[in-house]
Design an enzyme around this catalytic site. Sequence first.
Site, PDB file in Angstrom:
ATOM      1  N   GLU A 179       0.817  -1.216   0.000  1.00  0.00           N
ATOM      2  CA  GLU A 179       0.000   0.000   0.000  1.00  0.00           C
ATOM      3  C   GLU A 179       0.850   1.266   0.000  1.00  0.00           C
ATOM      4  O   GLU A 179       0.346   2.357   0.260  1.00  0.00           O
ATOM      5  CB  GLU A 179      -0.936   0.010   1.203  1.00  0.00           C
ATOM      6  CG  GLU A 179      -1.915  -1.145   1.168  1.00  0.00           C
ATOM      7  CD  GLU A 179      -3.117  -0.923   2.052  1.00  0.00           C
ATOM      8  OE1 GLU A 179      -3.126   0.022   2.849  1.00  0.00           O
ATOM      9  OE2 GLU A 179      -4.052  -1.715   1.933  1.00  0.00           O
ATOM     10  N   LYS A 206     -15.724  -1.705   2.706  1.00  0.00           N
ATOM     11  CA  LYS A 206     -15.030  -2.112   1.484  1.00  0.00           C
ATOM     12  C   LYS A 206     -16.065  -2.719   0.543  1.00  0.00           C
ATOM     13  O   LYS A 206     -16.726  -3.698   0.899  1.00  0.00           O
ATOM     14  CB  LYS A 206     -13.980  -3.174   1.816  1.00  0.00           C
ATOM     15  CG  LYS A 206     -12.818  -2.679   2.670  1.00  0.00           C
ATOM     16  CD  LYS A 206     -11.991  -3.859   3.167  1.00  0.00           C
ATOM     17  CE  LYS A 206     -10.631  -3.441   3.686  1.00  0.00           C
ATOM     18  NZ  LYS A 206      -9.945  -4.569   4.378  1.00  0.00           N
TER      19      LYS A 206
END
Length: 422
Positions: free
Chosen positions: A203, A337
């Site tokens: 990330e 999500k």
Amino acid sequence: MTTIEAIDAWEVLDSRGNPTVRARVHTPDGSGTFTVPAGASTGSHEAVEVRDGGDRFGGLGVTEAVEAVEAELEPAVVGRNVTEQAAIDEALLEADGTEDLSRLGANAVLGVSGAVARTAAAVRDEPLYTYLAPEEPGAIPRPMVNILSGGLHAHGGVEIQDFLVVPRGADTYEEAIETVWTVRRAVRDRIEERGVRPLVADEGGFSPPMEGIEEAFELLRAGILDAGFEPATDDVAFAVDVAATHFYDEDAERYRLETDGVSLDREGMIDRVLGWTESYPIVSIEDPLFEDDWAGWRKLAGRLDGVQLLGDDFLVTDRDRLGRAIESGAASAVLVKMNQAGTITRTLGVIERAQEAGLSPVVSARSGETCDSTMADLAVARGAGQLKVGSLARSERLVKYNRLFEIADELGPTLPNASDPV
Ligand SMILES: O=C(O)[C@@H](CO)OP(=O)(O)O
Ligand SMILES: [Mg+2]
């Protein structure tokens, strides 16, 4: 009425280079595309993505999911009005027929659901953040930004997955991003001073060798000070994604924190987490305990004071698990999500349910991302207040941060009040 004429789907690659699903919806008045992200530290209760197995792409291929879009999902939605998102999503769920979408794949279903939303906004000639808004869109969300990475995202290193900063002293989005950029740069310099290359994890967070978990917190603290800010809950605060399920040994019922050389039971883990919150200005703590330890979560919730207790693997963007957490007081915030839920409508439902109950929704990317910015619009549309995208590096992250610059230009840059309850 604008009817769906056809749907195309392809196998494309995500930010880890793994195959994923891209879908495009066609109507006479326009088309829209959505590309599905994928997690690495997945919760066992999330909607299931279908991967092919076999030799192609080491078993990670998504040809079956792509074929399912064209063979089973396209016929279920062709001819429908593209703006009827809820009815279309219901038809997609029916076509799959399983609760966890494991037959056709959450990656197939979300590909279509997301592309339908994007197409509908395009057809209406309005931005997605107003199209998905109930009436008026909310403010730009305050980002929590990954600086140091560990766990499954760093392929070694500390067990804790994300050490993040929250620019709580910033009043505008631009100020927030500049604050975090400065802190990140300072942390990078400190890593280089140690003679270590500042390589990044999935990330975009740095992942230098650490001798203990406290060293990571200290590095964050030092970076914040070097950058000219205060490591404090009202200036630059900390957030942590412990992702504890991924170092929990279920058979032994122990949390194995090898970096610290300890193996902890539930009580020990709770004490350790509370210790971190006493030593550092942590405003949000995600997945500090195993995903099915409801009693542990309740206990920790009762002992945390002024610190957001955020469920990711624990709640998996699922209405039922969220409902149970609301009733039992086991969390104060829910990570959102889209691909854990499987459809746009389910995702919106979770945000709504959380907001009704006074829990904070934190809209989140996955560790395997794509250059799709839908989640930025979604967070603004529903006034989610908080956003977690990863670091200020790597284009699949930046496309979301940069989309928010555009939206801020249209809507105004002011962030939600930082003193709102976390
Ligand atoms: O755990 C998380 O919150 C996410 C993003 O950081 O990771 P993954 O997509 O691997 O589940
Ligand atoms: Mg998480």
